[in-house]
Design an enzyme around this catalytic site. Structure first.
Site, PDB file in Angstrom:
ATOM      1  N   ASP A   1       0.830  -1.193   0.000  1.00  0.00           N
ATOM      2  CA  ASP A   1       0.000   0.000   0.000  1.00  0.00           C
ATOM      3  C   ASP A   1       0.874   1.257   0.000  1.00  0.00           C
ATOM      4  OD1 ASP A   1      -2.677   1.343   0.547  1.00  0.00           O
ATOM      5  OD2 ASP A   1      -1.527   2.009   2.296  1.00  0.00           O
TER       6      ASP A   1
ATOM      7  N   GLU B   1       1.725  -0.567  -5.059  1.00  0.00           N
ATOM      8  CA  GLU B   1       0.800   0.505  -5.399  1.00  0.00           C
ATOM      9  C   GLU B   1       1.699   1.741  -5.541  1.00  0.00           C
ATOM     10  OE1 GLU B   1      -3.360   2.386  -3.758  1.00  0.00           O
ATOM     11  OE2 GLU B   1      -1.724   2.173  -2.337  1.00  0.00           O
TER      12      GLU B   1
END
Length: 687
Positions: free
Chosen positions: A337, A374
């Site tokens: 993330d 990401e």
């Protein structure tokens, strides 16, 4: 020696070895090791129950006997698995230097393998657990990236709804019960939203409609990087979540399915106010977090703090955590993330590569697992196409946006769509990477579901308690003529057709497809594109939709099978548009609807693509895309063609096997209905 006063074996404190960090069962007791460079004193508290407010015993770390370098360490003889513990840490009170020591507050072990109790009041306790033994045989599926099909899902939401039909709803065990569903669908890899233990659970807001408290449902708020979230376990015994998680992984592996974890190493759940520290704040705040010149937090994540990832000590913590999940818990990879944070130095500046990324890329334990970034953060670190080396794949946000805009009918998007369909060479080829570095997705947990993408032109996040300010306002969505839920047959038919267009685009693209769980049967969040705080029907999978939307589910399942049967879509090289050798046929050709070479005029949005599938041992394919509201006839090129996919047709005619497919003669027209795509495959008469 001492007696705990509760009939336990007498406990004795001895010097520890310092490594490994955490609580480790060894030599008839438990060794505790805690790093803190700036601490002046540390105490270990032992607790009778998870909700106990005071310890039944406390041990002081002697700086001369129980400290090695910056590591406070001791061995407690007579202590065993299941023991509950916390630390108190004293140190400088100079907040301008980032210190937040509070010797009156108990804090948690960053290396704890499990937690018990509530993170509100009283504080949850760390649990001493034995590592789950290695598997008797390594049954990791080791699915090549070229064959990988990712299914993103939330552990609890997947089976929590009463319609799920499982015996253990909302749990790791519930996932095991759904393995036959995964196998029938055809995916290869489940990607779980964060399973690390979270500290921030209840949010300081309520649902404005029901008055119920909102919670951190998605769990992007970690505090325990080694501990599975106990809220997802039906085994409520101390450390039961560890055993249940590992049993889930073993069962998925036995079925040939991989497990990827969505991990958050960019911030934690600790707050920036004056509340007592929870973990890292009270252990060595100025080392674990990026600190500004006023002693506060640099917030590059939008979540209140930023982990100091490239400090050597913090880097080791992250690496130790990842190795633990691979070796002990046996997972197959990670999606990071806000991964751009991993490339920021201790001052918060982006680095070209960075020591943490280099370590992750070259680590001998992590070398063969899937690493997916990401590749952005909220501080301008947008690195799509340039995140890491060949070991790293990336969430391709450009793919999502361009495919959505093409099918929405935005002018001038067919060239961008063609690039995304063929692996995004403009993003990855210049540094030697391949289509397999692109994780293609159209929807994910963050944003509209696929059904909502064609039901809402604007987000509907009012139930989040933030007056609809949260969540993205630009979704490139298309409500198909009516905002929100509808009972208009024409609107519903178009919405179904658009969902099929998107699924077809995803599974007929070069790269690694990732689908949002539930999209295959039309799951809706009623327009909420940021359901991070909704632990209810908005987020839970309604399994009654499997029957209600059986046609969509069948289409998705057959698409996945079609992709697996056609190696043209799993190739490791980009198309070039030229023959590989003299006299050969090019690997791809682009046409207009009239059968002429494509001129890429923005005024004409229709697009056709001929793929030389025989190059990879498959068959030739002809794809025709019509994102316009008008019917477009396409001329069929030379060859013996059969209509395999037509998103404008009803089930089961929308996707057929070779034997059932309609034959089309060369030179004839194939009428591509408004907002639809058609695919032909070439087969000889005898095939």
């Amino acid at each position: 020696m001492m007696n705990d006063g509760l009939g336990r074996t007498k406990l004795r404190c001895l010097p520890g070895y310092g490594q490994p960090f955490g609580a480790v069962i060894r030599d008839g007791g438990v060794q505790f090791s805690l790093f803190s460079r700036n601490a002046t004193q540390v105490w270990l508290g032992l607790f009778e129950t998870p909700d106990a407010q005071e310890p039944y015993a406390e041990f002081r770390f002697d700086p001369y006997k129980n400290k090695i370098g910056n590591v406070w360490t001791m061995q407690i003889e007579g202590l065993a698995e299941g023991a509950l513990y916390l630390y108190r840490v004293a140190g400088p009170a100079t907040r301008l230097k980032g210190h937040r020591f509070d010797p009156n507050a108990y804090v948690m072990d960053p290396y704890a393998r499990a937690f018990a109790g509530d993170f509100k009041q009283p504080l949850a306790k760390c649990v001493v657990v034995s590592d789950v033994p290695p598997a008797l045989a390594d049954k990791r599926p080791r699915v090549p990236m070229s064959q990988t099909i990712i299914y993103e899902m939330h552990v609890r939401g997947f089976t929590q709804h009463p319609s799920s039909g499982v015996n253990h709803p909302g749990s790791y065990s519930g996932i095991v019960e759904k393995i036959p569903y995964f196998k029938e669908l055809g995916i290869t890899t489940v990607e779980l939203l964060p399973v690390h233990e979270t500290g921030e659970y209840y949010l300081p807001r309520i649902n404005p409609l029901t008055g119920e408290p909102l919670i951190n449902y998605w769990a992007y708020s970690p505090i325990g990087f080694f501990a599975p979230n106990r809220r997802y376990a039906c085994d409520v015994t101390l450390g039961g979540q560890v055993r249940e998680f590992r049993a889930m992984v073993d069962a998925l592996h036995e079925a040939g399915l991989e497990v990827i974890l969505d991990v958050v190493y960019n911030h934690t759940s600790e707050q920036s106010g004056s509340e007592p520290p929870l973990c890292f704040q009270g252990i060595d705040n100025s080392i674990y977090y990026m600190i500004d010149d006023k002693g506060g937090y640099k917030d590059l994540t939008g979540c209140g703090n930023t982990i100091n990832c490239n400090h050597p000590v913090v880097r080791d913590l992250i690496l130790d955590s990842l190795r633990y999940w691979v070796t002990t818990m046996q997972v197959d990879g990670f999606r990071f993330d806000l991964a751009s944070i991993l490339r920021r130095d201790r001052a918060g500046h982006l680095m070209y590569f960075g020591p943490l990324i280099e370590h992750l890329s070259e680590d001998p334990i992590l070398r063969e697992v899937k690493l997916i970034a990401e590749p952005w953060d909220v501080a301008g670190g947008y690195l799509v196409g340039s995140f890491g080396g060949e070991e790293w794949a990336e969430w391709n946000g450009q793919y999502r946006d361009d495919v959505r805009r093409f099918w929405r009918g935005d002018m001038g998007m067919k060239g961008h769509f063609a690039l995304r369909l063929t692996g995004s060479s403009d993003l990855y080829e210049d540094d030697g990477r391949t289509p397999l570095h692109s994780i293609n997705f159209i929807t994910a947990h963050d944003g509209f579901t696929l059904r909502d993408l064609f039901s809402y032109s604007s987000k509907q996040n009012y139930l989040n308690g933030e007056e609809n300010r949260d969540g993205s306002s630009e979704n490139y969505s298309f409500s198909c003529g009516e905002e929100g839920e509808s009972d208009d047959p024409m609107v519903l038919a178009l919405r179904l057709q658009m969902q099929k267009n998107m699924l077809a685009s995803l599974f007929l693209s070069l790269g690694v497809p990732m689908m949002l769980g539930g999209d295959e049967f039309g799951r809706t969040q009623l327009g909420n594109n940021n359901a991070y705080c909704q632990d209810n029907d908005i987020s839970w999978f309604d399994w009654s939709l499997v029957e209600k939307n059986a046609d969509l589910l069948r289409f998705c399942r057959e698409l996945i099978r079609f992709r697996k049967d056609n190696p043209a879509f799993t190739r490791r090289r980009y198309f070039t548009g030229t023959p590989r050798k003299p006299g050969a046929t090019p690997d791809v050709l682009w046409f207009s609807a009239k059968g002429m070479p494509q001129n890429w005029s923005p005024e004409d949005s229709s697009l056709a693509c001929w793929i030389n599938g025989t190059e990879n041992g498959g068959v030739a394919l002809y794809l025709m895309f019509n994102p316009t509201p008008e019917v477009v006839p396409f001329i069929v090129p030379e060859g013996q063609w059969r209509v395999r996919i037509n998103t404008a047709l009803n089930s089961p005619q929308d996707i057929l096997d070779v034997d059932s497919a309609l034959r089309i003669q060369a030179g004839r027209h194939v009428v591509c209905s408004a907002h639809s795509m058609t695919l032909l495959s070439e087969h000889s008469t005898s095939s």
